[in-house]
Design an enzyme around this catalytic site. Structure first.
Site, short mmCIF file in Angstrom:
data_model
loop_
_atom_site.label_atom_id
_atom_site.label_comp_id
_atom_site.label_asym_id
_atom_site.label_seq_id
_atom_site.Cartn_x
_atom_site.Cartn_y
_atom_site.Cartn_z
CB CYS A 74 -83.78 -17.52 9.16
SG CYS A 74 -82.32 -18.56 8.89
CB CYS A 78 -79.54 -19.46 15.67
SG CYS A 78 -78.78 -20.02 14.12
CB CYS A 81 -81.51 -15.90 15.74
SG CYS A 81 -81.76 -14.82 14.31
CB CYS A 118 -71.71 -5.47 7.77
SG CYS A 118 -70.12 -4.97 8.43
CB CYS A 149 -68.63 -6.97 5.75
SG CYS A 149 -68.73 -8.45 6.77
CB CYS A 209 -65.98 -10.88 9.45
SG CYS A 209 -66.89 -10.17 10.85
NE ARG A 281 -67.09 -4.89 13.56
CZ ARG A 281 -66.89 -5.74 12.55
NH1 ARG A 281 -67.65 -6.80 12.42
NH2 ARG A 281 -65.94 -5.52 11.68
S1 SF4 Z 1 -78.61 -16.42 13.24
FE1 SF4 Z 1 -80.79 -16.11 12.70
S2 SF4 Z 1 -80.75 -15.46 10.56
FE2 SF4 Z 1 -78.74 -16.38 11.00
S3 SF4 Z 1 -78.93 -18.54 10.44
FE3 SF4 Z 1 -79.45 -18.43 12.63
S4 SF4 Z 1 -81.70 -18.17 12.66
FE4 SF4 Z 1 -81.01 -17.70 10.59
#
Ligand code: SF4
Length: 339
Positions: A74, A78, A81, A118, A149, A209, A281
């Site tokens: 990705c 974040c 993550c 999901c 979902c 959600c 949840r």
């Molecule tokens: S949470 Fe992870 S998968 Fe989702 S947008 Fe952020 S970096 Fe990408």
């Protein structure tokens, strides 16, 4: 030593005033939500239980299964993550799964007792052709009688409509944290981007959600700020996942100090009080929580769990342990509510 009469007075002293949205407008202030967080624990739990029982059977828990249909690689940053390409976490990027693979996974989830399925894809935002493929996956899941979902990142105009027409019940897009802490966790898109995607989902009639993550290093007031953002969405989300940070080696938050587990329970209780009809949840972090804290979360108003040995990339309690925990508590699974 106090007399019996004095003891009665002590036991029945007036409760703290109930924090509530400002009169005349159904909006929660951050102050009012922080005041809920600050209540004595038994008082907060009692209020959460009262709201919970007014809106749900407190013995029932929804089982949702989460499948990563496209993992890793990705472009976003974040900080929690392991799927962000920029962090060295050992997660290998994969292509979007084929319908037959998803059908098999959905069937297994249904056989194991899940009612909601999901699908998560690690995209900043899907392209047109991705949305078409996911629409096919949604039709596949719906053919089994499961609620569907999807969480695919930011949606553009038209994408939400395509997913709705395929039968999507819920779209997940979390706010993650409070607006004033968000920039410490994510810099590649802003809070308004998230709100815009939620508005597009709501506009086409797909249920929302939306929740967040606690234990990122935010203050209690910032946790209250997150809950205020969620509760003041109009209407509030139908489903509110509350995640506890799972620290993954290689991410910027790998060494974050653990949140007090009672603070997590408080967050569940406050979410229940401010979003009375939402499915709240228990999401990531359940494996580290232990049975006692999970039971407290159910008392605080949590009524949905992710069910299955794995979340998108991190671990989850095994399915037998979840079934046994509900049995020990005399609780049951909620039935699906498919359209
Ligand atoms: S949470 Fe992870 S998968 Fe989702 S947008 Fe952020 S970096 Fe990408």
């Amino acid at each position: 030593m106090s007399t019996p009469a004095e003891q009665v007075v002590t036991l029945h002293r007036p409760r703290p005033a109930a924090p509530a949205p400002a009169s005349g407008e159904q909006r929660w202030s951050v102050d009012a939500i922080e005041a809920l967080f600050n209540l004595p624990f038994p008082e907060l739990m009692h209020r959460a239980q009262t709201v919970h029982r007014e809106n749900f059977d407190p013995t029932l828990v929804e089982f949702a299964t989460l499948l990563s249909i496209k993992t890793g690689g990705c472009a976003e940053d974040c900080g929690y993550c392991p799927q962000a390409a920029r962090y060295d976490t050992g997660v290998e990027a994969s292509k979007l799964m084929e319908p037959a693979e998803v059908l098999a996974a959905a069937q297994r989830a249904k056989d194991a007792g899940a009612t909601r399925f999901c699908m998560g894809a690690a995209w900043r935002s899907p392209k047109d052709r991705d949305v078409e493929k996911v629409a096919e996956l949604i039709r596949t899941v719906k053919s089994l009688g499961l609620e569907s979902c999807a969480t695919l990142g930011m949606l553009e105009e038209g994408h939400a409509q395509t997913l709705q027409e395929a039968g999507l019940d819920y779209y997940n897009h979390n706010l993650d944290t409070a607006p004033d802490f968000y920039g410490d966790i994510i810099t590649t898109r802003d809070y308004q981007d998230r709100l815009d995607t939620l508005a597009r989902v709501r506009k086409v009639g797909v249920k929302v959600c939306c929740g967040g993550i606690v234990g990122l290093g935010e203050t209690r007031r910032q946790r209250a700020g997150l809950v205020a953002e969620l509760a003041n969405l109009t209407p509030h989300p139908e489903s509110v996942p509350i995640n506890n940070l799972v620290k993954v080696e290689g991410t910027p938050l790998a060494d974050q100090v653990d949140l007090d587990p009672f603070e997590f329970v408080r967050t569940i209780a406050v979410a229940r009080i401010t979003m009375p009809t939402a499915r709240v949840r228990l999401s990531a972090g359940r494996q580290q929580m232990g049975d006692g804290i999970q039971a407290l979360c159910f008392l605080a108003g949590a009524n949905s769990i992710f069910y299955g040995d794995k979340l998108l990339t991190t671990g989850n309690p095994d399915t037998d342990a979840d079934v046994q925990l509900l049995e020990r508590l005399g609780m049951n699974r909620a039935a699906p509510q498919v359209r």
